[in-house]
Design an enzyme around this catalytic site. Structure first.
Site, PDB file in Angstrom:
ATOM      1  N   GLU A 264      39.350  19.683  28.045  1.00  0.00           N
ATOM      2  CA  GLU A 264      40.595  19.078  27.589  1.00  0.00           C
ATOM      3  C   GLU A 264      41.492  19.034  28.826  1.00  0.00           C
ATOM      4  O   GLU A 264      41.712  20.073  29.444  1.00  0.00           O
ATOM      5  CB  GLU A 264      41.202  20.025  26.539  1.00  0.00           C
ATOM      6  CG  GLU A 264      41.954  19.348  25.454  1.00  0.00           C
ATOM      7  CD  GLU A 264      42.459  20.366  24.429  1.00  0.00           C
ATOM      8  OE1 GLU A 264      41.769  21.370  24.177  1.00  0.00           O
ATOM      9  OE2 GLU A 264      43.555  20.129  23.917  1.00  0.00           O
TER      10      GLU A 264
ATOM     11  N   ARG B 276      31.009  32.921  26.048  1.00  0.00           N
ATOM     12  CA  ARG B 276      31.920  32.532  27.119  1.00  0.00           C
ATOM     13  C   ARG B 276      31.981  33.647  28.158  1.00  0.00           C
ATOM     14  O   ARG B 276      31.621  34.788  27.898  1.00  0.00           O
ATOM     15  CB  ARG B 276      33.298  32.199  26.568  1.00  0.00           C
ATOM     16  CG  ARG B 276      34.024  33.355  25.923  1.00  0.00           C
ATOM     17  CD  ARG B 276      35.297  32.901  25.213  1.00  0.00           C
ATOM     18  NE  ARG B 276      36.319  32.482  26.137  1.00  0.00           N
ATOM     19  CZ  ARG B 276      36.876  31.261  26.141  1.00  0.00           C
ATOM     20  NH1 ARG B 276      36.501  30.352  25.285  1.00  0.00           N
ATOM     21  NH2 ARG B 276      37.813  30.959  27.004  1.00  0.00           N
TER      22      ARG B 276
ATOM     23  N   LYS C   8      43.688  28.963  29.651  1.00  0.00           N
ATOM     24  CA  LYS C   8      44.553  28.020  30.361  1.00  0.00           C
ATOM     25  C   LYS C   8      46.014  28.263  30.033  1.00  0.00           C
ATOM     26  O   LYS C   8      46.874  28.167  30.902  1.00  0.00           O
ATOM     27  CB  LYS C   8      44.173  26.583  29.968  1.00  0.00           C
ATOM     28  CG  LYS C   8      43.006  26.026  30.771  1.00  0.00           C
ATOM     29  CD  LYS C   8      42.784  24.564  30.424  1.00  0.00           C
ATOM     30  CE  LYS C   8      41.547  24.393  29.580  1.00  0.00           C
ATOM     31  NZ  LYS C   8      41.406  23.094  28.960  1.00  0.00           N
TER      32      LYS C   8
HETATM   33  P1  ATP Z   1      41.024  27.583  27.432  1.00  0.00           P
HETATM   34  O1  ATP Z   1      40.986  28.549  26.307  1.00  0.00           O
HETATM   35  O2  ATP Z   1      41.126  28.227  28.765  1.00  0.00           O
HETATM   36  O3  ATP Z   1      42.009  26.476  27.254  1.00  0.00           O
HETATM   37  P2  ATP Z   1      39.075  25.848  26.472  1.00  0.00           P
HETATM   38  O4  ATP Z   1      37.775  26.255  25.928  1.00  0.00           O
HETATM   39  O5  ATP Z   1      40.091  25.447  25.509  1.00  0.00           O
HETATM   40  O6  ATP Z   1      39.583  26.964  27.451  1.00  0.00           O
HETATM   41  P3  ATP Z   1      38.227  23.302  27.360  1.00  0.00           P
HETATM   42  O7  ATP Z   1      38.894  22.389  28.291  1.00  0.00           O
HETATM   43  O8  ATP Z   1      38.153  22.923  25.938  1.00  0.00           O
HETATM   44  O9  ATP Z   1      38.950  24.699  27.516  1.00  0.00           O
HETATM   45  O10 ATP Z   1      36.803  23.729  27.891  1.00  0.00           O
HETATM   46  C1  ATP Z   1      35.841  22.842  28.398  1.00  0.00           C
HETATM   47  C2  ATP Z   1      34.513  23.506  28.320  1.00  0.00           C
HETATM   48  O11 ATP Z   1      34.501  24.724  29.054  1.00  0.00           O
HETATM   49  C3  ATP Z   1      34.144  23.837  26.901  1.00  0.00           C
HETATM   50  O12 ATP Z   1      32.813  23.417  26.658  1.00  0.00           O
HETATM   51  C4  ATP Z   1      34.278  25.323  26.824  1.00  0.00           C
HETATM   52  O13 ATP Z   1      33.379  25.853  25.908  1.00  0.00           O
HETATM   53  C5  ATP Z   1      33.993  25.754  28.258  1.00  0.00           C
HETATM   54  N1  ATP Z   1      34.667  27.000  28.571  1.00  0.00           N
HETATM   55  C6  ATP Z   1      35.986  27.264  28.505  1.00  0.00           C
HETATM   56  N2  ATP Z   1      36.238  28.543  28.826  1.00  0.00           N
HETATM   57  C7  ATP Z   1      35.052  29.114  29.098  1.00  0.00           C
HETATM   58  C8  ATP Z   1      34.628  30.433  29.492  1.00  0.00           C
HETATM   59  N3  ATP Z   1      35.495  31.442  29.649  1.00  0.00           N
HETATM   60  N4  ATP Z   1      33.301  30.642  29.693  1.00  0.00           N
HETATM   61  C9  ATP Z   1      32.430  29.644  29.549  1.00  0.00           C
HETATM   62  N5  ATP Z   1      32.746  28.396  29.172  1.00  0.00           N
HETATM   63  C10 ATP Z   1      34.037  28.129  28.946  1.00  0.00           C
HETATM   64 MG    MG Z   2      39.592  23.849  24.173  1.00  0.00          MG
END
Ligand code: ATP
Ligand code: MG
Length: 626
Positions: free
Chosen positions: A71, A306, A316
């Site tokens: 995102e 994760r 984020k």
């Molecule tokens: P955040 O909670 O930091 O905003 P998010 O999962 O909402 O992280 P996205 O932009 O939706 O962020 O993530 C893009 C991809 O990265 C998704 O497929 C998500 O599963 C993966 N991802 C995010 N954080 C992690 C993590 N700590 N370990 C492994 N994969 C991750």
């Molecule tokens: Mg997300």
């Protein structure tokens, strides 16, 4: 003419490197799908699209398709790096293609600043979307028209309805784990009525939040996500891609499977928190395939744990808080676990890929020790980073017999290798994974020697002299002999102090025929070797000594206020003396400051030759938790 050993070609080395990769459950699933030909019949019409579109295309040349779907609402962090390495890495290893897709269906939070930083981060890590014959990266918002059509189809087929319950009513009627939900009074509307109201929603005739479109599945399902989840909501917000075209937006759970299907994704890999969404993912795919909207076979979702890294925050939103509250100096502050921060700290793409490989892919949550990440960087830089001498806490060492021995003002040129192990086969850099790494390796292979001079005065570390030494002290103390690395052997004779008793200079005599690399170099026994920088050619440098950003190993676990565990000493700036080769470093160039650690010339503030600025990347030894 000698024949090259085929085992030493770059391709063979890369293959050997591949074979070393441990298997994991995702690799097993993909290998089994390839063997069974699960996805062999798929077509690909050159760009994402519905069933009719792909039917016109050729058999998909990509054996599998994966995707990395961030995102664009912040900068990517080390957890995303893991996801990037998994998704792009699997596609690379199995003859597939990985799509970079901006999951930008939420109109409010997205920004093109983030879009650009994500593109940079993926490329920097060594991946790209070439191999996909189209102008990827893709944007989920380009699929809004199709998503709308899919919603109308579900309505017409009796699989969706407009619900006008208030959010509170909806929540109350959803039930909970032990209690089945209650059907909405709007659940039995006819498809015609639903279609009419849904179109009114689209046309802006209803207030934000007045109603939602819900999938009609099962209010008694043991999986709460299957109790008629909302799939479209009214939201008047300008979208960064589609502007004001829409005032209704699809929910993530509805949008994501559709994005995957339009892009012909085979293996949709996400983190464990989406496990409960999988039944809806499959339900939606079945409905839209049976309706002829999407091509079969459907993509399948797989979940992995994760990354949780000790002393690090990977959210984020919380990282944004650190930036906006000025707890750090921006997204690329070298203490930040963002990819831009890690890069500025001196992390390399190879070290992050090594880290992703080493921690592997599992199905259960765990914490990875921060030292694992640091170990990967150390391992990568060991063979690649040029050596150099720096003195972080300088005091002058005066060689009192220098003028008699060499003549007043004499400066003796010294030479040391930039890479001491460059010519010994066992320490050659490992096979490069990416062109970016290949470039690093070739620079390392052709490292020139370093040149500097020694004269009557040199800078040494204050800690390398003790007037009254502790037991076992191997450095300068009156009466001991040590080697100045790459220079001469000296014998300490004493020191001068100021009124407060602080040592202001250290005194020693030099043994003129003991220069490193000459026959006399081993004629005298020494108790140790110390590093130093010449006063004549040493240069001042700003060195930023970073430590962990948090004192607590799990700064935000259990709802703790992570701000409270910020380390007040996570940055100490010192004025160091460095040898000329370091002062002339290029921005982003990595070094091993001998005896101290790995450092990088700051990408932002370092100016070669005139304003050297270095960041501590990682110490020579693991000092964590000790
Ligand atoms: P955040 O909670 O930091 O905003 P998010 O999962 O909402 O992280 P996205 O932009 O939706 O962020 O993530 C893009 C991809 O990265 C998704 O497929 C998500 O599963 C993966 N991802 C995010 N954080 C992690 C993590 N700590 N370990 C492994 N994969 C991750
Ligand atoms: Mg997300």
């Amino acid at each position: 003419m000698s024949h090259p050993n085929p085992a030493n070609t770059p391709a063979a080395k890369a293959a050997a490197h591949e074979n070393l990769k441990p298997s994991n459950f995702l690799r097993q699933i993909i290998e089994s799908d390839l063997e069974k030909g699960t996805y062999a019949s798929r077509h690909w019409a050159g760009r994402p699209g519905d069933a009719a579109h792909h039917a016109k295309g050729e058999r998909d040349p990509a054996k599998i398709r994966t995707r990395f779907p961030p995102e664009p609402n912040g900068y990517l962090h080390v957890g995303h790096a893991k996801s990037i390495c998994i998704n792009f890495g699997l596609a690379r290893d199995y003859g597939g293609v990985c799509h970079l897709r901006f999951d930008d269906t939420n109109p409010e939070k997205e920004d093109t600043e983030y879009v650009n930083s994500i593109v940079d981060a993926v490329k920097w890590l060594g991946f790209d979307w070439n191999g996909s014959p189209t102008a990827a990266p893709y944007q989920a918002s380009d699929y809004f028209d199709f998503m709308y059509r899919a919603a109308e189809y579900l309505i017409e087929a009796g699989h969706a309805y407009v619900d006008e319950q208030t959010p509170e009513q909806m929540r109350a009627n959803r039930g909970d784990f032990g209690k089945p939900g209650v059907d909405s009074p709007f659940r039995e509307r006819t498809p015609q009525e639903n279609l009419r109201i849904f179109r009114e929603m689209r046309d802006g005739q209803h207030e934000d939040g007045a109603m939602v479109l819900r999938a009609k599945i099962d209010m008694a399902s043991p999986n709460i996500n299957m109790r008629d989840p909302a799939i479209y909501r009214i939201r008047r917000a300008t979208h960064h891609n589609t502007g004001d075209k829409w005032c209704i937006y699809p929910m993530y759970t509805f949008a994501h499977p559709i994005e995957d299907a339009l892009e012909q994704i085979t293996h949709s890999i996400c983190t464990l928190e989406f496990e409960d969404q999988r039944p809806f993912y499959d339900w939606l795919m079945e409905r839209l395939i049976e309706g002829g909207l999407l091509a079969a076979p459907a993509p399948k979702q797989y979940e992995f744990a994760r990354l949780n890294l000790t002393y690090v925050i990977t959210s984020k939103r919380k990282l944004a808080q650190l930036v906006y509250d000025h707890k750090v100096n921006g997204w690329d502050d070298p203490r930040m676990p963002t990819i831009v921060g890690l890069r500025r700290r001196g992390y390399t793409p190879a070290s992050l890929q090594m880290f992703a490989d080493r921690i592997g892919v599992t199905k259960s949550d765990s914490w990875i020790d921060y030292s694992t990440l640091e170990g990967c960087l150390r391992e990568d830089l060991e063979t690649k980073a040029h050596r150099g001498m720096a003195v972080l806490n300088p005091v002058k060492l005066i060689l009192t017999n220098w003028d008699e021995a060499f003549g007043a003002g004499h400066l003796e040129p010294c030479t040391q290798p930039a890479l001491p192990h460059a010519n010994s086969g066992s320490n050659m850099p490992s096979a490069p994974d990416t062109p970016a790494q290949a470039a690093t390796v070739s620079i390392a292979d052709s490292a020139p020697d370093r040149h500097f001079t020694i004269g009557k005065e040199v800078w040494i570390e204050r800690e390398d002299f003790e007037e009254v030494p502790p037991k076992g002290y191997k450095r300068l103390t009156p009466g001991t002999k040590v080697r100045l690395k790459g220079g001469y052997i000296v014998e300490c004779t004493g020191c001068a102090k100021d009124a407060a008793g602080t040592v202001t200079e250290v005194h020693a005599t030099v043994f003129p025929d003991t220069k490193s690399g000459t026959p006399g170099s081993s004629s005298i026994k020494t108790s140790g070797v110390i590093t130093w920088v010449g006063v004549a050619d040493g240069r001042q440098a700003e060195v930023r000594m970073y430590d962990r950003l948090f004192l607590d190993a799990q700064p935000d676990a259990g709802g703790k206020d992570f701000i409270e565990s910020l380390n007040p000493n996570s940055l100490k700036v010192v004025t160091a003396m460095v040898e000329p080769s370091l002062a002339n470093a290029l921005p982003d160039q990595k070094f091993q400051f001998e005896r101290i650690g790995y450092f990088v010339a700051d990408r932002v503030d370092h100016v070669a030759g005139s304003k050297p600025v270095f960041n501590l990347a990682v110490g020579l030894k693991d000092s964590w938790g000790k």
